[in-house]
Each structure stands twice: as C-alpha cells, then as structure tokens.
Design a protein around this motif. Structure first.
Motif, mmCIF file in Angstrom:
data_model
loop_
_atom_site.group_PDB
_atom_site.id
_atom_site.type_symbol
_atom_site.label_atom_id
_atom_site.label_comp_id
_atom_site.label_asym_id
_atom_site.label_seq_id
_atom_site.Cartn_x
_atom_site.Cartn_y
_atom_site.Cartn_z
ATOM 1 N N UNK A 129 0.841 -1.209 0.000
ATOM 2 C CA UNK A 129 0.000 0.000 0.000
ATOM 3 C C UNK A 129 0.871 1.252 0.000
ATOM 4 N N UNK A 130 1.998 1.182 0.695
ATOM 5 C CA UNK A 130 2.900 2.325 0.768
ATOM 6 C C UNK A 130 3.520 2.604 -0.606
ATOM 7 N N UNK A 131 3.855 1.518 -1.318
ATOM 8 C CA UNK A 131 4.421 1.705 -2.664
ATOM 9 C C UNK A 131 3.371 2.312 -3.591
ATOM 10 N N UNK A 132 2.127 1.938 -3.363
ATOM 11 C CA UNK A 132 1.043 2.509 -4.162
ATOM 12 C C UNK A 132 0.950 4.027 -3.913
ATOM 13 N N UNK A 133 1.010 4.436 -2.658
ATOM 14 C CA UNK A 133 0.990 5.871 -2.331
ATOM 15 C C UNK A 133 2.223 6.549 -2.957
ATOM 16 N N UNK A 134 3.354 5.877 -2.889
ATOM 17 C CA UNK A 134 4.584 6.412 -3.476
ATOM 18 C C UNK A 134 4.453 6.577 -4.982
ATOM 19 N N UNK A 135 3.762 5.626 -5.620
ATOM 20 C CA UNK A 135 3.585 5.706 -7.082
ATOM 21 C C UNK A 135 2.697 6.901 -7.444
ATOM 22 N N UNK A 136 1.637 7.119 -6.658
ATOM 23 C CA UNK A 136 0.803 8.313 -6.879
ATOM 24 C C UNK A 136 1.664 9.578 -6.718
ATOM 25 N N UNK A 137 2.553 9.564 -5.730
ATOM 26 C CA UNK A 137 3.423 10.727 -5.499
ATOM 27 C C UNK A 137 4.375 10.914 -6.676
ATOM 28 N N UNK A 138 4.965 9.821 -7.138
ATOM 29 C CA UNK A 138 5.910 9.912 -8.263
ATOM 30 C C UNK A 138 5.234 10.475 -9.521
#
Ligand code: EPS
Length: 385
Positions: A129-138
């Motif tokens: 889930x954290x990587x998903x949030x990171x992908x939205x940020x990227x």
C-alpha cells in the motif's frame, strides 16, 4: 498530502486513502502496477510473492484518468486470502513470540488471544500500500523533473565497494546504471557482487536463517528550500528519517555521510559553497546528503537505510510461551529469507511521498497547475537572485 492504509497480510485486501492529492494529475495505472511489481521482485523472497501479482484498484478521486482533488481510495487484493479464509477462523492460538518481531509487545498491548492478530497487520505486506501511495506521489514528481532511484549496497556481509558517484550526483547519463540495478535480482548494479549476495542468500536459506542489509535511495532535481527550520516537525530530514524508520525492519537511517561525520573536522566535512552564472550556487561535495538546516539545499538527497535480518526463521529462536511461560522455540511461518531489495523500492516510495508533501507545503496542494505555477515562479526567482 496525507494517507492511511488498512488491511492484513492474509485478509481480503490492503486498502489506502490519500487525502489532499492535487487535482489534474494524469493517473497512469500501468505505472502504479509497475511500481507494485518492482517491490515484489528480489532474490530471497519467499513463496508468497509467487502467489500475488499486485494490482491497484482505484475506487475514488479519479475521473477520466485524472485526479479530481477528492480523496483517492484504492485496494490491492490479496490472492492468498482464499487460501487463508478458513485457517484464520480455526487456527489454534499462536503463543510463542518471535524475537525481533512485533509479536510479544503487540500481544500484550492489545490483550489478544493469539499472536496471529499481531502478525497480520505488522507484516511487511502493508508496504504494498505504501508503494502505491509512493507511485501516486511519483506521478506528480515526474512533472517537476524529480527522479528517485535506489540500489542495494549490502546483503549480509557482502558489500558493494565504493559509491555510485554518477547516481549520487544525479547525473543525467545514468541510464546504464539504472538498467543494471533493475536487471540485478538483488538491485545491485555490480554483477559480481550481485552473485556473491545471491550466494549469501542461498547459504542463509540452506541454514534456515535470514539476512538483512543496506540500501541507498537518491532523489535528484530538488530545489533548495523544501522543509523548514521553523519547527522541529517541519524539518525535512526529520520527516524523511521518520518515513524510512516506518518501513518494517529498518534500524538505521543515514543522511549523506552522517556516519562519517564524527570522524571529520568541520573544515573537511561541510560542503563549501561556490557560484557561477550557469549553475548559480553549487557545491563540489555532498556530504550533507542534500539537506542542511532541515531544508533541501538543491543537491541530490541521499538516504542510506539498514534493515535487520527477518525475524521469522525456519528453526525459530529461544522464546517463552506467553500463557504457560514454558521455554519454546519462536513460531515459524513461511517467510522471506531477505527482503532488502524490496525494502529499497519501498524506500523510494516513502521518499517520494515526503518530497510531494514538502512541495505541497511550499507550492500549494490543490491542483497540479497551481503547484507548477508557483514552482516555476520560485525557479525564476532563484535564477534572478
Ligand atoms: C511477511 C511474510 C511473508 C512475506 C510478506 C511479509 O508473507 P507470508 O506470511 O504470506 O508468507 O512474503 O510479504 C509480502 C507478502 C509482501 O507482499 O511483501 C512478514 O511476516 O512480514
């Protein structure tokens, strides 16, 4: 931007809510899924990653492929849930906590019947889930020409000698290094060292043991002045350190050459300031890791994080049954031997999320257009000063 995650390792799905995400960002689901797949790779992962093929399902906050400014909610389904539904209902209580895991403190804190209820949420599965949030940020950071990379420096006692200077300096000509990192099963750009790391993982696996390691995350293209010295919790380094510390297994976060700092004199350690008309203010070294006084200084941000070995070992460690108080081996479950390459990808995600946060603090949060306008204005000011 704020976010929450929920979900258990073997529950139906992980979920997340991202609030205060700017409107007008094109949401590329393929990119998000690609990022999720990068986290699942890595030599040393256990059987679970073969079961899952993480994919995001976006439930809100996006219309016609663009963010609307409303909270984004998403799911990542756990395929393994089907195999665990029954087991989770009928499993006998687990009472032999693993040293190094959340088991004992979590059981005591929440007054539970079984360690199972600790394992399920404290599992590093949450980092999907954290990587998903990171992908939205990227997806936002791409518009700001900010790039984030990671590589593994050490697994067990197998280490990469020296540093990847081109990557640390944020040079543009790093395509080959990045390809080598993505190609390596352990995210290490040196083929020979990658092989040694793989051997080290195989050895640990054969001995029923686990390994930790060390990885670097670098962000290039940042302006000076993200974060602040105004209050303790607006310091960018404090926020970044907390974000990295929140990745399961991480025990050390280093910024720049932080570990070497005590061995230097002031005259040697600090990155002296130069100026020319083309580059503006610049430095010839980056021992500060791109952060001074709680703010970015325009140099690449360099974070090194160390992960302890995974606490779930095949043979278990000395432990005590929480109810009977008899000596028992700690519980043993299917797990990973080494998850350091995956942790490096999670490191990219948490850094991306902190950078976006700091950007929004300085340049506005509501729409991408507003952030870009304010950022371009700031860049103009920096040029003219
Ligand atoms: C984990 C144990 C393993 C890992 C898991 C983290 O899962 P399982 O108990 O199902 O074998 O593979 O990580 C993931 C599933 C993941 O996607 O990262 C743990 O105990 O922390």
């Amino acid at each position: 931007m704020r976010f929450l995650t929920a979900g258990e390792s073997h529950g139906e799905a992980l979920s997340g809510i991202i609030s205060e995400y700017p409107s007008g960002v094109k949401i590329d689901e393929d990119f998000i899924n690609y990022e999720l797949s990068r986290r699942q790779k890595g030599y040393g992962r256990g059987g679970r990653v073969k079961i899952e093929a993480d994919q995001v399902k976006i439930l809100s906050g996006v219309r016609k492929n663009k963010s609307t400014g409303s909270p984004i909610s998403f799911l990542i389904f756990n395929k393994d849930w089907q195999n665990w539904r029954q087991k989770l209902q009928f499993e006998e209580s687990l009472l032999n906590p693993r040293p190094g895991h959340a088991d004992l403190s979590g059981f005591l804190k929440y007054r539970l019947e079984s360690i199972r209820d600790v394992i399920e949420r404290s599992s590093a599965r949450e980092t999907a889930a954290r990587v998903c949030v990171g992908a939205f940020s990227k997806l936002v950071l791409k518009h700001l020409d900010i790039n984030i990379y990671s590589y593994v420096e050490q697994i067990g006692n197998k280490k990469l000698a020296g540093t990847l200077n081109a990557l640390l300096a944020g040079d543009v000509n790093i395509v080959q290094i990045l390809e080598d990192i993505e190609k390596s099963p352990v995210r290490c750009p040196d083929e020979e060292i990658s092989k040694l790391m793989i051997e080290e993982i195989d050895k640990a696996k054969n001995e029923g043991d686990t390994l930790g390691g060390k990885f670097k995350v670098i962000a290039s293209g940042l302006p000076p002045g993200l974060g602040s010295f105004d209050q303790w919790d607006s310091r960018f380094d404090a926020r970044v350190a907390a974000a990295f510390m929140s990745i399961p297994s991480i025990k050390v976060v280093e910024i720049g050459e932080g570990f070497l700092a005590p061995f230097f004199h002031g005259k040697e350690f600090h990155d002296e300031i130069y100026y020319d008309d083309i580059r503006g203010f610049y430095r010839k070294t980056n021992r500060a890791g791109g952060i001074e006084g709680g703010m970015t200084n325009g140099q690449p941000v360099i974070i090194t994080a160390s992960a302890k070995p995974i606490p779930t070992t095949v043979k278990g460690l000395q432990s005590v049954n929480i109810k009977t108080k008899n000596i028992e081996n700690s519980l043993s479950e299917r797990s990973d031997v080494c998850a350091v390459p995956s942790a490096a990808v999670v490191g990219e995600a948490v850094l991306a999320q902190e950078i976006l946060n700091a950007f929004q603090d300085k340049f506005g949060k509501d729409s991408l257009e507003e952030v870009l306008e304010n950022y371009n204005n700031y860049k103009k000011y920096l040029k003219e000063i």
